[in-house]
Design a protein around this motif. Structure first.
Motif: not given
Length: 282
Positions: A5-22
């Motif tokens: 099965a595919p390895i599933k990764v969740a990325i939780l974005d905590l930038y609240a719409g702020m421009a970022n490179q992260g």
């Protein structure tokens, strides 16, 4: 062996719409890792802070980003409450007999929130923002941490924060079985406490107060912005600013950190998912 099965990764974005490179940095690391190891790996981004979007507990790996502002002020906000509920659910899952343990990496703002959760030290606003390519130092525990393997002492990281976690509560660390892995650079000419920069929260949870996902291209963009440039010069001086620009071209500095730290974390997670063997794509 064959990856079933595919390895599933969740990325939780905590930038609240702020421009970022992260967010780009996390995606780039996952794409390179997938290609290098020939994995069937997929990821999905959740706008956790901006839209109160959170994943369920079906993912194998979770990466929680940094973000702006005060990590103490959002405790009563829905997204923060739901974020902490997810953390609690993952903790409960990992404490159970389930073999599919959930691996989580916390960065900067989410790291500070976890320190708040566990009451590991004092969280306060820095006298001035820290931003730049700066050295950090390994503790004794950090020198034996697999996720930090192949990093020197000190090694260089991208630091970008107005808040900090200081004054480690050693009793709490001992009670909870947690380890302080990295501390802020030594500043003998400044009479200020050194921040906690990385913590092993559990066998499956780890976090950094710096940005291991950052790369040279993103940093160059930020360092050349007038506001950031002036902040760095005000905090560290023009010579240090010029040094940071030069460090961007050094493959042993942040490029090495980006190519080492989170990939080491992924190695641990993937080996657990594959029960001790690196899975290969079908």
């Amino acid at each position: 062996m064959t990856q079933e099965a595919p390895i599933k990764v969740a990325i939780l974005d905590l930038y609240a719409g702020m421009a970022n490179q992260g967010m780009r940095g996390f995606k780039d690391i996952l794409k390179r890792y997938r290609e290098k190891h020939g994995l069937d790996l997929e990821y999905k981004v959740y706008d956790t802070r901006g839209a109160n979007e959170l994943p369920d507990t079906s993912y194998d790996i979770y990466i929680c980003s940094g973000g702006p502002g005060d990590p103490l002020s959002s405790e009563a906000e829905d997204w923060d409450i739901n974020f902490m509920k997810l953390v609690g659910d993952l903790e409960a899952h990992n404490a159970s007999d389930a073999t599919d343990k959930k691996h989580v990496f916390f960065v900067c703002h989410s790291f500070q929130m976890m320190c708040r959760r566990y009451k590991l030290g004092l969280i306060n606003k820095r006298r001035s923002p820290s931003f730049g390519i700066l050295p950090v130092h390994l503790t004794d525990a950090g020198k034996h941490e697999p996720v930090l393997q192949d990093l020197s002492d000190p090694f260089y990281t991208v630091d970008s924060r107005s808040w900090q976690v200081i004054h480690a509560d050693e009793k709490r660390f001992t009670e909870l079985g947690m380890q302080l892995l990295i501390i802020e650079k030594e500043r003998p000419y400044v009479d200020l406490p050194r921040a906690m920069m990385a913590i092993r929260f559990s066998d499956y949870f780890i976090g950094t107060q710096f940005h291991p996902e950052a790369d040279a291209m993103g940093m160059k963009y930020h360092l050349e912005q007038d506001e950031r440039k002036n902040e760095v010069i005000a905090e560290h001086g023009k010579d240090k600013y010029n040094d940071m620009i030069e460090r961007l071209e050094d493959p042993d500095k942040i490029m090495h950190t980006q190519n080492t730290l989170i990939p080491n974390f992924l190695d641990q997670a993937v080996k657990n998912i594959a029960k001790g063997e690196m899975p290969i794509a079908k």
